[in-house]
Design an enzyme around this catalytic site. Structure first.
Site, mmCIF file in Angstrom:
data_model
loop_
_atom_site.group_PDB
_atom_site.id
_atom_site.type_symbol
_atom_site.label_atom_id
_atom_site.label_comp_id
_atom_site.label_asym_id
_atom_site.label_seq_id
_atom_site.Cartn_x
_atom_site.Cartn_y
_atom_site.Cartn_z
ATOM 1 N N GLY A 194 13.071 13.913 14.123
ATOM 2 C CA GLY A 194 14.394 13.647 13.732
ATOM 3 C C GLY A 194 15.007 12.132 14.274
ATOM 4 O O GLY A 194 16.014 12.080 14.598
ATOM 5 N N HIS A 195 14.044 11.484 14.308
ATOM 6 C CA HIS A 195 14.374 9.967 14.740
ATOM 7 C C HIS A 195 13.367 9.117 14.266
ATOM 8 O O HIS A 195 12.118 9.409 13.858
ATOM 9 C CB HIS A 195 14.482 9.934 16.222
ATOM 10 N N ALA A 196 13.547 7.667 14.559
ATOM 11 C CA ALA A 196 12.380 6.630 14.274
ATOM 12 C C ALA A 196 12.311 5.914 15.777
ATOM 13 O O ALA A 196 13.225 6.073 16.533
ATOM 14 C CB ALA A 196 12.769 5.807 13.198
ATOM 15 N N ARG A 252 10.777 10.282 11.328
ATOM 16 C CA ARG A 252 9.915 11.423 11.303
ATOM 17 C C ARG A 252 10.383 12.577 11.859
ATOM 18 O O ARG A 252 11.390 12.784 12.442
ATOM 19 C CB ARG A 252 8.494 11.196 12.253
ATOM 20 N N ILE A 292 15.848 5.462 17.400
ATOM 21 C CA ILE A 292 16.940 5.408 16.398
ATOM 22 C C ILE A 292 17.342 6.922 15.876
ATOM 23 O O ILE A 292 16.313 7.317 15.459
ATOM 24 C CB ILE A 292 16.702 4.549 15.048
#
Ligand code: TYD
Length: 130
Positions: free
Chosen positions: A48-50, A95, A120
């Site tokens: 749940g982030h990049a 992702r 992020i």
């Protein structure tokens, strides 16, 4: 998207199979960190982030799970369920990891040391950057 499955060597043996990873031969970056995700309760998701800079290589060492990728323009989904396949994830890809099977074990090789500034975590900020 440049995310892709990389097939690793598989040494079949009646005593048990063996797979290995060599940075220079199989991984498109220098490995700076390794971590693993385990004991994921049923129905839980990870990710749940990049990352701004970090590239990753993800292997389902045991069991299976799904990796959902989004580079801001296209989405791709990979179901990992073999320990001789790894998923290369480039930088700046959102992702999510879902559908963890019981006792699954996700090995992650990363191109950077851990840094909270590299994350992020807000999808709208990510969308504005890509
Ligand atoms: P996080 O990357 O958010 O987990 P996931 O993407 O799998 O849901 O990391 C969870 C916590 O673990 C967070 O507090 C940061 C910490 N962490 C480290 O200290 N070092 C690491 O190498 C990683 C990947 C996480």
């Amino acid at each position: 998207m440049n995310a892709r499955i990389i097939e690793l060597p598989k040494i079949l043996d009646q005593r048990g199979n063996l797979t290995f990873i060599e940075e220079e031969n199989h991984i498109p970056f220098k490995i700076e960190r390794t971590f693993w995700i385990y004991d994921v309760p049923g129905g839980e998701n990870r990710g749940g982030h990049a990352y701004r800079e970090t590239e990753e290589f993800i292997v389902a060492l045991s069991g299976s799970f799904t990796v959902q990728l989004d580079n801001g323009h296209e989405r791709q989904e990979f179901h990992l369920n073999r320990s001789y396949y790894g998923l290369y994830v480039p930088r700046m890809v959102w992702r999510e990891m879902t559908n963890f099977s019981t006792n699954s074990l996700a090995l992650v090789l990363a191109s950077t040391p851990y840094s909270t500034e590299d994350y992020i975590r807000d999808y709208s900020i990510f969308k504005n950057l890509v």
